[in-house]
Design an enzyme around this catalytic site. Structure first.
Site, PDB file in Angstrom:
ATOM      1  N   HIS A  17      60.873  93.029  39.108  1.00  0.00           N
ATOM      2  CA  HIS A  17      61.234  94.441  39.369  1.00  0.00           C
ATOM      3  C   HIS A  17      62.753  94.540  39.442  1.00  0.00           C
ATOM      4  O   HIS A  17      63.366  94.125  40.420  1.00  0.00           O
ATOM      5  CB  HIS A  17      60.623  94.938  40.683  1.00  0.00           C
ATOM      6  CG  HIS A  17      60.903  96.386  40.956  1.00  0.00           C
ATOM      7  ND1 HIS A  17      59.905  97.304  41.178  1.00  0.00           N
ATOM      8  CD2 HIS A  17      62.063  97.086  41.027  1.00  0.00           C
ATOM      9  CE1 HIS A  17      60.432  98.500  41.378  1.00  0.00           C
ATOM     10  NE2 HIS A  17      61.752  98.391  41.298  1.00  0.00           N
ATOM     11  N   HIS A  19      66.452  96.878  38.295  1.00  0.00           N
ATOM     12  CA  HIS A  19      67.201  98.003  37.709  1.00  0.00           C
ATOM     13  C   HIS A  19      68.532  97.457  37.197  1.00  0.00           C
ATOM     14  O   HIS A  19      69.291  96.858  37.974  1.00  0.00           O
ATOM     15  CB  HIS A  19      67.494  99.073  38.760  1.00  0.00           C
ATOM     16  CG  HIS A  19      66.265  99.638  39.395  1.00  0.00           C
ATOM     17  ND1 HIS A  19      65.636 100.778  38.934  1.00  0.00           N
ATOM     18  CD2 HIS A  19      65.522  99.212  40.447  1.00  0.00           C
ATOM     19  CE1 HIS A  19      64.577 101.035  39.691  1.00  0.00           C
ATOM     20  NE2 HIS A  19      64.481 100.099  40.611  1.00  0.00           N
ATOM     21  N   LYS A 103      55.372 102.300  34.458  1.00  0.00           N
ATOM     22  CA  LYS A 103      55.830 102.525  35.834  1.00  0.00           C
ATOM     23  C   LYS A 103      55.457 103.922  36.309  1.00  0.00           C
ATOM     24  O   LYS A 103      55.789 104.917  35.672  1.00  0.00           O
ATOM     25  CB  LYS A 103      57.360 102.347  35.896  1.00  0.00           C
ATOM     26  CG  LYS A 103      57.950 102.564  37.289  1.00  0.00           C
ATOM     27  CD  LYS A 103      57.474 101.511  38.288  1.00  0.00           C
ATOM     28  CE  LYS A 103      57.827 101.881  39.724  1.00  0.00           C
ATOM     29  NZ  LYS A 103      59.082 101.344  40.187  1.00  0.00           N
ATOM     30  N   HIS A 140      55.357 102.768  42.373  1.00  0.00           N
ATOM     31  CA  HIS A 140      56.239 103.044  43.522  1.00  0.00           C
ATOM     32  C   HIS A 140      55.353 103.714  44.563  1.00  0.00           C
ATOM     33  O   HIS A 140      54.990 104.876  44.419  1.00  0.00           O
ATOM     34  CB  HIS A 140      57.411 103.946  43.121  1.00  0.00           C
ATOM     35  CG  HIS A 140      58.362 104.195  44.261  1.00  0.00           C
ATOM     36  ND1 HIS A 140      59.626 103.656  44.307  1.00  0.00           N
ATOM     37  CD2 HIS A 140      58.214 104.888  45.419  1.00  0.00           C
ATOM     38  CE1 HIS A 140      60.215 104.004  45.435  1.00  0.00           C
ATOM     39  NE2 HIS A 140      59.380 104.769  46.126  1.00  0.00           N
ATOM     40  N   HIS A 178      57.649  96.469  45.548  1.00  0.00           N
ATOM     41  CA  HIS A 178      58.500  96.424  46.749  1.00  0.00           C
ATOM     42  C   HIS A 178      57.777  96.876  48.025  1.00  0.00           C
ATOM     43  O   HIS A 178      58.144  97.864  48.649  1.00  0.00           O
ATOM     44  CB  HIS A 178      59.797  97.225  46.551  1.00  0.00           C
ATOM     45  CG  HIS A 178      59.686  98.546  45.850  1.00  0.00           C
ATOM     46  ND1 HIS A 178      58.806  99.527  46.223  1.00  0.00           N
ATOM     47  CD2 HIS A 178      60.368  99.044  44.789  1.00  0.00           C
ATOM     48  CE1 HIS A 178      58.958 100.559  45.429  1.00  0.00           C
ATOM     49  NE2 HIS A 178      59.886 100.298  44.548  1.00  0.00           N
ATOM     50  N   ASP A 253      64.104  94.406  43.020  1.00  0.00           N
ATOM     51  CA  ASP A 253      64.459  95.826  43.082  1.00  0.00           C
ATOM     52  C   ASP A 253      65.973  95.992  43.215  1.00  0.00           C
ATOM     53  O   ASP A 253      66.444  96.976  43.787  1.00  0.00           O
ATOM     54  CB  ASP A 253      63.719  96.546  44.224  1.00  0.00           C
ATOM     55  CG  ASP A 253      63.816  98.060  44.109  1.00  0.00           C
ATOM     56  OD1 ASP A 253      64.089  98.561  43.006  1.00  0.00           O
ATOM     57  OD2 ASP A 253      63.627  98.736  45.143  1.00  0.00           O
TER      58      ASP A 253
HETATM   59  C1  NCD Z   1      65.995 102.488  42.948  1.00  0.00           C
HETATM   60  C2  NCD Z   1      67.129 102.960  42.033  1.00  0.00           C
HETATM   61  O1  NCD Z   1      68.264 103.111  42.507  1.00  0.00           O
HETATM   62  O2  NCD Z   1      66.882 103.142  40.844  1.00  0.00           O
HETATM   63  N1  NCD Z   1      66.403 102.670  44.313  1.00  0.00           N
HETATM   64  C3  NCD Z   1      65.877 102.030  45.385  1.00  0.00           C
HETATM   65  O3  NCD Z   1      66.256 102.386  46.514  1.00  0.00           O
HETATM   66  N2  NCD Z   1      65.015 101.062  45.266  1.00  0.00           N
HETATM   67  C4  NCD Z   1      64.747 103.222  42.634  1.00  0.00           C
HETATM   68  C5  NCD Z   1      63.512 102.615  43.258  1.00  0.00           C
HETATM   69  O4  NCD Z   1      63.063 101.540  42.867  1.00  0.00           O
HETATM   70  O5  NCD Z   1      62.969 103.221  44.187  1.00  0.00           O
HETATM   71 ZN    ZN Z   2      63.011  99.896  41.965  1.00  0.00          ZN
END
Ligand code: NCD
Ligand code: ZN
Length: 352
Positions: A17, A19, A103, A140, A178, A253
């Site tokens: 997971h 970003h 997702k 999520h 998460h 995450d």
């Molecule tokens: C994530 C993001 O910034 O894209 N932020 C987070 O707090 N985890 C989005 C997500 O996974 O909820």
């Molecule tokens: Zn995330």
């Protein structure tokens, strides 16, 4: 302790997971993950989101072009589920190998989720197709109603959305992303053995609780969604991650935001852990006396759930530590602050 291991060799881990954004941010953060991880499930919440197979493919090409020369890191792409998602398009993406999973963001649950699903009822035909072809759904797990307390949003989601979803789609493979609550741990334990439910656990949820957000003053860099819960939940997560049970695996995450967007009157949710992800997890497993289970959590359980082989190569971690890097420049104007920036960690990833 004199007999504590000084070195640890494990299969190369994966991040289930992650970003990494696009453009200059992507180019700044991707090498940090590519140095540690063999693969990562790439979150599609770009602006605008990657909704179709074609968009996911274009995003994959951008990621591959941003990789350091010689890197063998493999991005595993996801499509962002919307009320209007086309099941044929997802199936085409899955069968051609472009898409690994889909997702589900409940609309407005988190950063860049305005296009998310407004009701499961709208995506029933898509979920039926995914169930039929074995395509995993990554969730999520938070409700978004303003009248539900932010600290209760995961537990309410489990009861009112996920439990009915599990009943309605008995063969759909689901990853509850998460997890932050003891209730999440319990639900995954209940359905894990059937092979249809698993969970990722971030390293920050193993290290911080909700009091950490206010230690000495407000700590915007520790704000993420789902928000960290009270200490008893953190301890339940630590027991789950280090249990060796195959339905729990690594997903950072890691979610980079420019410092200015975090240190703001209305700061963004997201914690950037990618710079030292495996070192942070190693520290937690060491503290729990469970270093012998790090490999299962980080490198074996995830691929097994996704039906993929583990990475062929290994990494070496060495006791003696490293210092988490200070700010990471993005484009000369924006920078990102790594979790535990400037602090000393107990383990270090040896360079190749
Ligand atoms: C994530 C993001 O910034 O894209 N932020 C987070 O707090 N985890 C989005 C997500 O996974 O909820
Ligand atoms: Zn995330």
């Amino acid at each position: 302790m004199t007999d504590a291991p000084q070195r640890l060799t494990i299969r190369r881990p994966d991040d289930w997971h992650l970003h990494i954004r696009s453009g200059a941010m992507l180019r700044a953060v991707l090498p940090l993950t590519a140095r540690q991880m063999g693969r990562a499930i790439i979150m599609p919440n770009l602006v605008p989101p990657a909704v179709t197979t074609t968009q996911a493919e274009a995003y994959r090409d951008e990621i591959l072009a941003a990789l350091p020369a010689g890197s063998r890191f493999q991005p595993l792409m996801t499509a962002y589920l919307t009320d209007g998602t086309d099941a044929d398009d997802l199936e085409r993406g899955f069968r051609s190998g472009v898409l690994t999973a889909v997702k589900l963001y409940p609309a407005h649950a988190t950063t860049n989720s305005a296009h998310g699903v407004t009701s499961i009822a709208h995506v029933v035909p898509v979920l039926e197709r995914m169930q039929a072809i074995g395509m995993p759904l990554l969730v999520h797990g938070e409700v978004t109603h303003a009248d539900v307390d932010i600290f209760d949003r995961e537990a309410v989601f489990l009861e009112t959305v996920l439990t009915p979803l599990l009943a309605r789609f008995p063969r759909l493979k689901i990853v509850l992303e998460h997890i932050t609550t003891a209730e999440g741990v319990d639900l995954v334990r209940r359905h894990g053995p059937s092979g249809r439910l698993a969970a990722t656990i971030t390293v920050h949820h193993l290290m911080i609780n909700r009091s950490s957000l206010f230690a000495g003053g407000i700590r915007p860099h520790l704000y993420c969604l789902p928000i960290a819960k009270r200490e008893s939940h953190r301890l339940a997560l630590r027991r789950a991650a280090t249990s060796g049970e195959p339905w729990f695996f690594l997903g950072t995450d890691s979610a980079p935001h420019p410092i200015g967007a975090k240190e703001s009157a209305c700061g963004c949710a997201g914690i950037f852990t990618a710079a030292t992800a495996i070192e942070l997890y190693a520290q937690v497993f060491d503290e729990e006396g469970a270093l012998d289970r790090l490999e299962a959590f980080a490198s074996l359980n995830g691929p097994a759930f996704y039906g993929l082989p583990p990475n062929a190569d290994s990494i070496i971690l060495e006791r003696g530590g490293c210092v988490v890097p200070d700010v990471l420049d993005v484009d000369g104007r924006n920078a990102v602050l790594p979790f535990r920036s400037g602090e000393r960690l107990d383990w270090r990833l040896l360079a190749e």
